[in-house]
Design a protein around this motif. Structure first.
Motif, mmCIF file in Angstrom:
data_model
loop_
_atom_site.group_PDB
_atom_site.id
_atom_site.type_symbol
_atom_site.label_atom_id
_atom_site.label_comp_id
_atom_site.label_asym_id
_atom_site.label_seq_id
_atom_site.Cartn_x
_atom_site.Cartn_y
_atom_site.Cartn_z
ATOM 1 N N VAL A 70 -0.971 1.854 6.977
ATOM 2 C CA VAL A 70 -1.419 1.079 8.144
ATOM 3 C C VAL A 70 -2.912 1.317 8.403
ATOM 4 C CG1 VAL A 70 -1.161 0.840 10.658
ATOM 5 C CG2 VAL A 70 0.868 0.921 9.191
ATOM 6 N N THR A 71 -3.357 2.550 8.233
ATOM 7 C CA THR A 71 -4.776 2.875 8.408
ATOM 8 C C THR A 71 -5.629 2.109 7.409
ATOM 9 O OG1 THR A 71 -4.271 5.063 9.300
ATOM 10 C CG2 THR A 71 -6.474 4.755 8.379
ATOM 11 N N ARG A 72 -5.163 2.035 6.164
ATOM 12 C CA ARG A 72 -5.914 1.299 5.133
ATOM 13 C C ARG A 72 -6.032 -0.179 5.487
ATOM 14 N NH1 ARG A 72 -5.561 3.001 -0.815
ATOM 15 N NH2 ARG A 72 -6.191 5.149 -0.575
ATOM 16 N N LEU A 73 -4.934 -0.765 5.926
ATOM 17 C CA LEU A 73 -4.984 -2.173 6.322
ATOM 18 C C LEU A 73 -5.942 -2.366 7.487
ATOM 19 C CD1 LEU A 73 -1.251 -3.330 6.025
ATOM 20 C CD2 LEU A 73 -3.143 -3.785 4.451
ATOM 21 N N GLY A 74 -5.922 -1.427 8.419
ATOM 22 C CA GLY A 74 -6.835 -1.488 9.555
ATOM 23 C C GLY A 74 -8.292 -1.404 9.120
ATOM 24 N N ARG A 99 -12.558 -7.306 -3.133
ATOM 25 C CA ARG A 99 -12.213 -5.948 -2.684
ATOM 26 C C ARG A 99 -10.712 -5.826 -2.454
ATOM 27 N NH1 ARG A 99 -13.394 -1.152 -1.216
ATOM 28 N NH2 ARG A 99 -13.221 -0.261 0.852
ATOM 29 N N VAL A 100 -10.119 -6.813 -1.822
ATOM 30 C CA VAL A 100 -8.672 -6.780 -1.576
ATOM 31 C C VAL A 100 -7.921 -6.747 -2.904
ATOM 32 C CG1 VAL A 100 -6.718 -8.092 -0.650
ATOM 33 C CG2 VAL A 100 -8.805 -7.856 0.704
ATOM 34 N N VAL A 101 -8.326 -7.582 -3.843
ATOM 35 C CA VAL A 101 -7.666 -7.613 -5.151
ATOM 36 C C VAL A 101 -7.856 -6.277 -5.868
ATOM 37 C CG1 VAL A 101 -7.686 -8.707 -7.439
ATOM 38 C CG2 VAL A 101 -7.784 -10.115 -5.372
ATOM 39 N N GLY A 102 -9.022 -5.670 -5.729
ATOM 40 C CA GLY A 102 -9.281 -4.381 -6.357
ATOM 41 C C GLY A 102 -8.394 -3.258 -5.845
ATOM 42 N N HIS A 103 -7.898 -3.395 -4.628
ATOM 43 C CA HIS A 103 -7.024 -2.373 -4.036
ATOM 44 C C HIS A 103 -5.542 -2.707 -4.180
ATOM 45 C CE1 HIS A 103 -10.005 0.233 -2.285
ATOM 46 N NE2 HIS A 103 -10.666 -0.816 -1.840
ATOM 47 N N ALA A 104 -5.228 -3.741 -4.936
ATOM 48 C CA ALA A 104 -3.848 -4.218 -5.020
ATOM 49 C C ALA A 104 -2.884 -3.166 -5.539
ATOM 50 C CB ALA A 104 -3.779 -5.467 -5.888
ATOM 51 N N ALA A 105 -3.240 -2.476 -6.600
ATOM 52 C CA ALA A 105 -2.315 -1.514 -7.200
ATOM 53 C C ALA A 105 -1.967 -0.408 -6.209
ATOM 54 C CB ALA A 105 -2.911 -0.932 -8.474
ATOM 55 N N ALA A 165 -3.597 -13.221 -7.307
ATOM 56 C CA ALA A 165 -4.676 -12.503 -7.996
ATOM 57 C C ALA A 165 -4.422 -11.001 -7.980
ATOM 58 C CB ALA A 165 -6.017 -12.832 -7.348
ATOM 59 N N SER A 166 -3.865 -10.505 -6.892
ATOM 60 C CA SER A 166 -3.563 -9.075 -6.795
ATOM 61 C C SER A 166 -2.484 -8.677 -7.792
ATOM 62 C CB SER A 166 -3.124 -8.715 -5.372
ATOM 63 O OG SER A 166 -4.186 -8.906 -4.468
ATOM 64 N N GLN A 167 -1.435 -9.486 -7.889
ATOM 65 C CA GLN A 167 -0.374 -9.183 -8.853
ATOM 66 C C GLN A 167 -0.887 -9.280 -10.279
ATOM 67 O OE1 GLN A 167 2.834 -11.795 -7.729
ATOM 68 N NE2 GLN A 167 3.539 -10.402 -6.127
ATOM 69 N N ALA A 168 -1.724 -10.260 -10.546
ATOM 70 C CA ALA A 168 -2.296 -10.408 -11.884
ATOM 71 C C ALA A 168 -3.189 -9.220 -12.219
ATOM 72 C CB ALA A 168 -3.074 -11.718 -11.977
ATOM 73 N N ALA A 169 -4.009 -8.798 -11.275
ATOM 74 C CA ALA A 169 -4.906 -7.657 -11.501
ATOM 75 C C ALA A 169 -4.101 -6.396 -11.786
ATOM 76 C CB ALA A 169 -5.804 -7.449 -10.285
ATOM 77 N N ARG A 171 -1.169 -6.279 -13.174
ATOM 78 C CA ARG A 171 -0.562 -6.417 -14.509
ATOM 79 C C ARG A 171 -1.524 -6.091 -15.638
ATOM 80 N NH1 ARG A 171 4.497 -8.024 -14.827
ATOM 81 N NH2 ARG A 171 5.365 -9.296 -13.180
ATOM 82 N N VAL A 172 -2.803 -6.420 -15.475
ATOM 83 C CA VAL A 172 -3.770 -6.127 -16.538
ATOM 84 C C VAL A 172 -4.208 -4.669 -16.501
ATOM 85 C CG1 VAL A 172 -4.585 -8.488 -16.733
ATOM 86 C CG2 VAL A 172 -5.832 -6.890 -15.272
ATOM 87 N N GLY A 173 -3.709 -3.927 -15.528
ATOM 88 C CA GLY A 173 -3.999 -2.499 -15.468
ATOM 89 C C GLY A 173 -5.437 -2.208 -15.140
ATOM 90 N N GLY A 174 -5.993 -1.277 -15.869
ATOM 91 C CA GLY A 174 -7.330 -0.785 -15.548
ATOM 92 C C GLY A 174 -8.462 -1.530 -16.216
ATOM 93 N N ASP A 175 -8.239 -2.774 -16.631
ATOM 94 C CA ASP A 175 -9.312 -3.518 -17.290
ATOM 95 C C ASP A 175 -10.068 -4.351 -16.255
ATOM 96 O OD1 ASP A 175 -10.994 -5.122 -18.800
ATOM 97 O OD2 ASP A 175 -9.519 -5.416 -20.390
ATOM 98 N N PRO A 176 -11.148 -3.794 -15.697
ATOM 99 C CA PRO A 176 -11.885 -4.523 -14.666
ATOM 100 C C PRO A 176 -12.554 -5.791 -15.201
ATOM 101 C CG PRO A 176 -13.001 -2.462 -15.194
ATOM 102 C CD PRO A 176 -11.719 -2.476 -15.965
ATOM 103 N N GLY A 177 -12.854 -5.830 -16.492
ATOM 104 C CA GLY A 177 -13.474 -7.024 -17.066
ATOM 105 C C GLY A 177 -12.567 -8.225 -16.982
ATOM 106 N N VAL A 178 -11.293 -8.030 -17.330
ATOM 107 C CA VAL A 178 -10.317 -9.129 -17.252
ATOM 108 C C VAL A 178 -10.143 -9.552 -15.802
ATOM 109 C CG1 VAL A 178 -7.907 -9.768 -17.614
ATOM 110 C CG2 VAL A 178 -9.125 -8.476 -19.374
ATOM 111 N N ARG A 179 -10.013 -8.569 -14.906
ATOM 112 C CA ARG A 179 -9.850 -8.881 -13.475
ATOM 113 C C ARG A 179 -11.043 -9.678 -12.959
ATOM 114 N NH1 ARG A 179 -10.515 -3.954 -10.502
ATOM 115 N NH2 ARG A 179 -12.680 -4.591 -10.544
#
Length: 194
Positions: A70-74, A99-105, A165-169, A171-179
């Motif tokens: 909850v703190t993170r969402l805030g 930024r939101v997509v980057g925090h998806a996992a 986009a979050s679910q896709a990111a 799935r590709v794991g730690g590959d920031p280039g693909v994301r």
């Protein structure tokens, strides 16, 4: 979890509020580094407090996970609010989306751990979720007024794209280039064509 005065009780002491904040900050760091399976003992060590202090503020590990989530969402909502006055509304909107997509996992790991523990995540995050949607809507409105985002896209479409986009990111794991390339395609679809 509340820091307000309990019914019929005294307000929390200043040192208790500091300890709670320290535990919450340490928990965020520990869970980031070791995942949601990290122990409350690790959190207590990182916070520099005894395990009893952790459980005094958060009676269960699930309560601690819930508070961190909850703190993170805030924090995200506050970040979106701060970006709402940016000089470049389009850049602010797209940066926040990324930024939101980057925090998806991390977000999904918290959500899964809470659901597994029987916590109703939607109910738990209802108020903070409303704040986040309101702040995101303000970012979207400003970006559209500035001519950076198509006007035929509403908050519902943005939320759908964020989830996808979050679910896709994830799935590709730690590959920031693909994301980043995938986000570029999404952003091209959201931009006003000239």
């Amino acid at each position: 979890m509340s820091t307000t005065t309990p019914p019929g009780g005294r307000p929390p002491r200043a040192d208790a509020l500091r300890n709670r904040a320290r535990v919450l900050e340490a928990a965020e760091t520990v869970f980031d580094a070791h995942g949601t399976t990290a122990s409350t003992e690790e959190v207590a060590r990182a916070a520099g407090v005894g395990i009893g202090t952790v459980f005094r503020h958060f009676p269960t590990k699930e309560a601690l996970l819930e508070a961190v989530y909850v703190t993170r969402l805030g924090k995200l909502a506050a970040e979106a609010d701060a970006l709402a006055s940016a000089e470049t509304p389009g850049e602010a909107f797209f940066a926040f989306f990324a930024r939101v997509v980057g925090h998806a996992a991390t977000k999904n790991a918290f959500s899964a751990a809470l659901m597994e523990a029987g916590v109703d995540v939607r109910e738990t995050t209802a108020e903070t979720g409303r704040e986040l949607r309101r702040a995101l809507a303000a970012l979207l409105d400003r970006a559209q007024e500035a001519g950076a985002v198509r006007r035929d896209v509403g908050l519902a479409e943005i939320m759908t794209l964020l989830v996808g986009a979050s679910q896709a990111a994830e799935r590709v794991g730690g590959d920031p280039g693909v994301r980043d390339r995938a986000l570029s395609v999404v952003f091209d679809g959201l931009r006003v064509t000239r």
